[in-house]
Structures are given as structure tokens and as C-alpha cells.
Design a protein around this motif. Structure first.
Motif, PDB file in Angstrom:
ATOM      1  N   THR A  87      -1.933   6.566   1.886  1.00 19.27           N
ATOM      2  CA  THR A  87      -3.197   5.849   1.891  1.00 19.27           C
ATOM      3  C   THR A  87      -3.763   5.792   3.309  1.00 19.27           C
ATOM      4  OG1 THR A  87      -2.473   4.467   0.043  1.00 19.27           O
ATOM      5  CG2 THR A  87      -4.330   3.658   1.344  1.00 19.27           C
ATOM      6  N   VAL A 121       0.860  -1.183   0.000  1.00 20.71           N
ATOM      7  CA  VAL A 121       0.000   0.000   0.000  1.00 20.71           C
ATOM      8  C   VAL A 121       0.899   1.237   0.000  1.00 20.71           C
ATOM      9  CG1 VAL A 121      -1.808   1.255   1.215  1.00 20.71           C
ATOM     10  CG2 VAL A 121      -1.778  -1.242   1.269  1.00 20.71           C
ATOM     11  N   TYR A 135      -6.291  10.617  -2.541  1.00 20.39           N
ATOM     12  CA  TYR A 135      -5.659   9.432  -1.962  1.00 20.39           C
ATOM     13  C   TYR A 135      -6.732   8.375  -1.767  1.00 20.39           C
ATOM     14  CZ  TYR A 135      -7.527  11.902   2.118  1.00 20.39           C
ATOM     15  OH  TYR A 135      -8.343  12.587   2.990  1.00 20.39           O
ATOM     16  N   ASP A 136      -6.300   7.143  -1.574  1.00 18.88           N
ATOM     17  CA  ASP A 136      -7.233   6.040  -1.369  1.00 18.88           C
ATOM     18  C   ASP A 136      -7.531   5.859   0.115  1.00 18.88           C
ATOM     19  OD1 ASP A 136      -7.396   5.396  -4.084  1.00 18.88           O
ATOM     20  OD2 ASP A 136      -5.615   4.114  -3.971  1.00 18.88           O
TER      21      ASP A 136
END
Length: 346
Positions: free
Chosen positions: A157, A153, A206-207
Motif C-alpha cells: 500500500t 495496512v 494497490y491502494d
């Protein structure tokens, strides 16, 4: 029933009925027999302070590692929920005389630092849970806001923990109590996790994801880093371990989630963990992003949590009706004693 059976104690029907009003349960009959319950590490006491007056309206307890981060969050959430302090006043660190943790109250939001690692947050949580009990808070929600290393990741995140796992990939926290090993379930509220995830915006650069979190007792060897003072495994060993974690659904590593989940679950408190990734551990061990980038990343979990708090307060029509007030000292003598005790460093 002994607590040292290695199994989690189940609530009886009487206990469930007793706490149907939403107040926090302690599972400790000794507290009511004490003349005063001194919350030593946060410089508060059940008789030296009017805890119900000071904290009875708390609905959200937000925790993070460092005092500065939680001070920043307190100012941030104050703006986000429209909380106004009385003229001529400013936010005060309620626990400043403990020299251990910081605590700021912004209306229904309590912002507290918990230090680093499971021992530090365990001490803080015992006392904050007792604080909720003495203050008779109704259905408080605990949220840990932190940083972590990602597994596959990218940095920046935001990760909402679904399950907190220990170093053996068990969804529990291991305690040693009176020389015996006790496992308590490290359960977080999955509905709360989904609610938080639903507040991620498509406009966020962003995720935000939900996944399993590994909680370790160490930053270096315990997390498979090659850059500690000691390392007795190879890079291949490390990569095999990280890949094993990823194969088991683990997306990040930090140092507080299992104890946080175990204690909140044992107290019947709804809780969540929201962290931002500082690096992808599959690409390296050291956090080397520029400081200004890390500072921006650390704001991302705060933004998500603030959206949730705003949503809940708006549902209850409370966003525009928050005014600051200060708790009172019930006993100046006891207050001074608690203050002096908390300042002792031995």
C-alpha cells in the motif's frame, strides 16, 4: 527574538515580502558573512562550484534512504519526463566524493539519498536547503520517497503522509539546541498531499491512502518490535501500543518524517512524504516478503511522484524541452579543497 524559546519563529511582514519571489530562506544571517559555504557532506561549495548554473533550474528535490534507490529513481524519472543526456554522457553521482550521500540531477529533478533516521536526513537537508538558497531556485518542492511499516495496512500500500507525529504523538519535531529544548511544527503541505492522492489510478493494483505517520528514533524498541537485541515489554504491551496508534489515526511508522517536515516548513518549502508499506505491523515485526516483491513495491511511490512531476511539467510545457547540461567549476583550487575535505572520514 531568541530561537531557544521553545516556540516556532513567525515571519515578519518584511521577511514575507523579501521572499515573495519564491527563493528559499535560511533564517541564518551568518551564511552571507562567510567567504565560502562548504556543503561538506555533499562535496559542493558556494565558491568552488557555480551552484546557480548547476542547480538553478531545480523544481523538485526527491529524497530516499539508499543511494541505489535514488540512482534507480533518477533513471526512472529521466525516462518519465523525456530528459535526454548529451551524446556520450551518462548520469553522474554529483556527491560521489563525499562517500556519504548520492545525488543525481535529471533536468529540474534532483534525486538525493538521505540515509536512515533523523540525524542522517537532518544533515543532508540542511545542506540541500542551503544548496537551493545558493542556486536561487524558485519554489522548489521536496518529496521524500520511502518505505515504512503499516498499522492495519497491507504490504504494498502507498501512504501519503497527512501529519507527521513524534513518539509522543505530537505534530512537531523536538530539537536540543545549546542545551535547550526547541519544538518546531512538523507541517507538510496538505494541498500537495491531496494532489498526489488524486493521481492514484483506479488501474493501480494497490491502494493509495492519506494518513498520519509516526516517526521514531529507532527501528526496534522505538517501534515496539519484539525482535531487537533488547526488549523489555510483552507482546500484549506492543499490541496495545499499536492499537493506540491506530485509534489516533496513525497508519504507518518510519524514521524521517518529522525532521523532514519541520525543516521544510521552517524554510517555507512545500513538501510531501510518500512511502510504501513493507508489512502490516499488527501481523508481525519482521520484513519477510521476497526481495523481488519488495523491489516492485518500492517502485510504487516513485510512480506516483513521477505522475505529479509529469503533470506539473506538462502544465508548463516543459516535458519535451529538457536537455542535459553540466555545471561549471568556478575555482579549480577551491573545488579540489572541497573534494579533499569531503573525503575526510574522521
Amino acid at each position: 527574538m531568541s530561537l531557544l524559546t521553545g516556540n516556532s519563529h513567525s515571519l515578519s511582514e518584511e521577511e514575507i515580502d523579501e521572499y515573495a519571489d519564491g527563493t528559499v530562506k535560511l533564517r541564518n544571517p551568518n551564511i552571507e558573512l562567510m567567504d565560502q559555504d562548504i556543503l561538506y557532506h555533499v562535496a559542493l561549495g558556494s565558491e568552488s562550484h557555480d551552484l546557480r548554473e548547476m542547480f538553478g533550474d531545480v523544481k523538485f528535490v526527491c529524497m530516499g534512504g539508499t543511494p541505489k534507490r535514488m540512482e534507480n529513481f533518477a533513471h526512472f524519472i529521466m525516462d518519465e519526463i523525456g530528459y535526454k543526456l548529451p551524446a556520450g554522457t551518462q548520469l553522474q553521482d554529483i556527491s560521489e566524493f563525499s562517500y556519504r550521500y548520492s545525488m543525481y540531477k535529471v533536468g529540474p529533478v534532483l534525486c538525493v539519498s538521505h540515509g536512515m533516521g533523523t540525524p542522517s536526513i537532518s544533515i543532508l537537508m540542511h545542506e540541500v536547503i542551503k544548496l537551493m538558497y545558493h542556486a536561487k531556485c524558485i519554489d522548489p518542492i521536496f518529496i521524500r520517497i520511502g518505505t515504512c511499516g503499516g498499522i492495519g495496512v497491507d504490504g504494498g500500500t502507498v501512504i501519503i503522509t497527512e501529519d507527521a507525529l513524534d513518539g509522543h504523538l505530537r505534530n512537531s519535531h523536538e530539537f536540543t539546541i545549546l542545551g535547550e529544548t526547541v519544538h518546531r511544527p512538523a507541517k507538510l503541505d496538505k494541498k500537495l498531499a491531496r494532489e498526489l492522492k488524486s493521481l492514484a489510478s483506479a488501474d493501480d493494483p494497490y491502494d493509495t491512502i492519506i494518513g498520519k505517520t509516526l516517526c521514531t528514533n529507532d527501528f526496534y524498541e522505538g517501534q515496539g518490535r519484539l525482535d531487537g537485541a533488547f526488549c523489555e515489554f510483552t507482546e500484549t504491551d506492543k499490541m496495545n501500543y499499536l492499537e493506540k496508534l491506530r485509534d489516533n489515526g496513525v497508519v504507518n511508522i518510519e524514521m524521517e518524517s518529522t525532521i523532514f517536515a519541520a525543516l521544510t516548513h521552517h524554510a517555507g518549502i512545500k513538501a510531501a512524504v510518500v512511502c510504501v508499506v513493507l508489512l502490516n505491523r499488527l501481523n508481525g515485526d519482521q520484513v519477510n516478503a521476497p526481495k523481488e516483491v519488495i523491489n516492485e513495491w518500492q517502485q510504487r511511490p516513485q510512480i506516483l511522484v513521477s505522475r505529479y512531476i509529469r503533470k506539473v511539467l506538462a502544465q508548463h510545457g516543459q516535458l519535451k524541452s529538457l536537455f542535459g547540461h553540466h555545471g561549471s567549476i568556478k575555482s579549480p583550487r577551491r573545488f579540489k579543497l572541497v573534494q579533499q575535505e569531503s573525503q575526510a572520514h574522521d
